[in-house]
Design an enzyme around this catalytic site. Sequence first.
Site, PDB file in Angstrom:
ATOM      1  N   GLU A  21      -1.306  -5.541   8.558  1.00  0.00           N
ATOM      2  CA  GLU A  21      -0.603  -4.831   9.626  1.00  0.00           C
ATOM      3  C   GLU A  21      -1.302  -5.078  10.962  1.00  0.00           C
ATOM      4  OE1 GLU A  21      -0.063  -0.655   8.811  1.00  0.00           O
ATOM      5  OE2 GLU A  21       0.701  -1.034   6.795  1.00  0.00           O
ATOM      6  N   GLU A  38       9.188  -3.566  10.738  1.00  0.00           N
ATOM      7  CA  GLU A  38       9.545  -2.275  10.135  1.00  0.00           C
ATOM      8  C   GLU A  38       9.993  -1.267  11.180  1.00  0.00           C
ATOM      9  OE1 GLU A  38       6.714  -0.823   7.278  1.00  0.00           O
ATOM     10  OE2 GLU A  38       7.746   1.097   7.054  1.00  0.00           O
ATOM     11  N   LYS A  84      -0.768  -9.427   3.071  1.00  0.00           N
ATOM     12  CA  LYS A  84      -0.072  -8.902   4.249  1.00  0.00           C
ATOM     13  C   LYS A  84      -1.027  -8.026   5.040  1.00  0.00           C
ATOM     14  CE  LYS A  84       3.319  -5.678   3.996  1.00  0.00           C
ATOM     15  NZ  LYS A  84       2.673  -4.556   4.703  1.00  0.00           N
ATOM     16  N   ASP A 129      -0.847  -6.287  -0.244  1.00  0.00           N
ATOM     17  CA  ASP A 129      -1.208  -5.641   1.017  1.00  0.00           C
ATOM     18  C   ASP A 129      -2.716  -5.526   1.168  1.00  0.00           C
ATOM     19  OD1 ASP A 129       0.466  -4.844   3.061  1.00  0.00           O
ATOM     20  OD2 ASP A 129       1.263  -3.123   1.958  1.00  0.00           O
ATOM     21  N   ASP A 169       0.844  -1.203   0.000  1.00  0.00           N
ATOM     22  CA  ASP A 169       0.000   0.000   0.000  1.00  0.00           C
ATOM     23  C   ASP A 169       0.880   1.253   0.000  1.00  0.00           C
ATOM     24  OD1 ASP A 169       0.836  -0.109   2.630  1.00  0.00           O
ATOM     25  OD2 ASP A 169      -1.173  -0.087   3.513  1.00  0.00           O
ATOM     26  N   SER A 170       2.209   1.048   0.003  1.00  0.00           N
ATOM     27  CA  SER A 170       3.134   2.165  -0.222  1.00  0.00           C
ATOM     28  C   SER A 170       2.869   2.786  -1.590  1.00  0.00           C
ATOM     29  CB  SER A 170       4.591   1.676  -0.146  1.00  0.00           C
ATOM     30  OG  SER A 170       4.782   0.528  -0.946  1.00  0.00           O
TER      31      SER A 170
HETATM   32  O1  KIV Z   1       3.512  -1.061   1.673  1.00  0.00           O
HETATM   33  C1  KIV Z   1       4.677  -1.465   1.655  1.00  0.00           C
HETATM   34  O2  KIV Z   1       5.422  -1.274   0.690  1.00  0.00           O
HETATM   35  C2  KIV Z   1       5.160  -2.185   2.828  1.00  0.00           C
HETATM   36  C3  KIV Z   1       6.623  -2.498   2.878  1.00  0.00           C
HETATM   37  C4  KIV Z   1       7.388  -1.280   3.099  1.00  0.00           C
HETATM   38  C5  KIV Z   1       6.944  -3.557   3.859  1.00  0.00           C
HETATM   39  O3  KIV Z   1       4.411  -2.502   3.691  1.00  0.00           O
END
Ligand code: KIV
Length: 268
Positions: free
Chosen positions: A115, A182, A113, A84, A45-46
């Site tokens: 959080e 992180e 993934k 994500d 989600d970056s």
């Molecule tokens: O969203 C993302 O790119 C991440 C990584 C930095 C681990 O969660």
Amino acid sequence: MGKITVKTFIERKKEREKLVLVTAYTYAQAKIAEAAGVDGVLVGDSLGMVIKGDANTLNVSLEELEYHTSCVKKGLTSPLLIADMPFLSYQSSVEKGIESAGRLIKRGAEAVKIEGGEEVAPLIEKLVRYGIPVMGHLGMTPQYIHSFGGYRLQAKSARARRKILEDARILEEAGVFSIVLELIPLEVAKEVTEKVNIPTIGIGAGPFTDGQILVFHDIMGLYPEFKPKFAKVYRDLFTEAVSGLKEFIMEVKEGQFPDEEHSFRLKK
Ligand code: KIV
């Protein structure tokens, strides 16, 4: 290289062979990651920051993650593809989380993934039971940015250190196949890594984790004004691209491009 699966991740920890992951959001980046031989690709989600130009990850939608996951999927063969779960795609209920994860899997993700610590364990248990592998994410979890008061080093106090160790244990018990750590001190990352049987993947967490992940744009120097301390810049693609474009502009203006090689003629 053969197909990397969640099982490969677990084996790598046993064999003490480091895992290397990178983020990708497009077909081209996926092809580059595949050619380089990374073990895993995260559609993070970056993308809110590096693709959309937002200040944080909170305004990324599930639809955007689905779209970018399907783009990346087409460029990948070997690496494990993880997507994500964006902000508010799972927090309101376990049912919503299952529905959201399923949509990412349908677009080609092989794992999702999520959080958070013990608060997301019930969702993780269900997903794993229904055949959706989950990667955990502890430490500086960007979806909690407002509670943390910014993007800053976590797990510094003895209490926070105990909490992250406990969360890691809970996530492992819930069934995650690995955990991203992180922006935490390397001593804490080392302790977590030693306490769990699943691989830890660090970002700003020092050298003792079982693997490393970095954001593609950070390590390729695509945003020269944004250089996090933990992200080594391996190539300066911004400068390269600007210089290539300047050459294009100059050649067009001076009549050097297009030349014979890049033009077509009628057949005689
Ligand atoms: O969203 C993302 O790119 C991440 C990584 C930095 C681990 O969660």
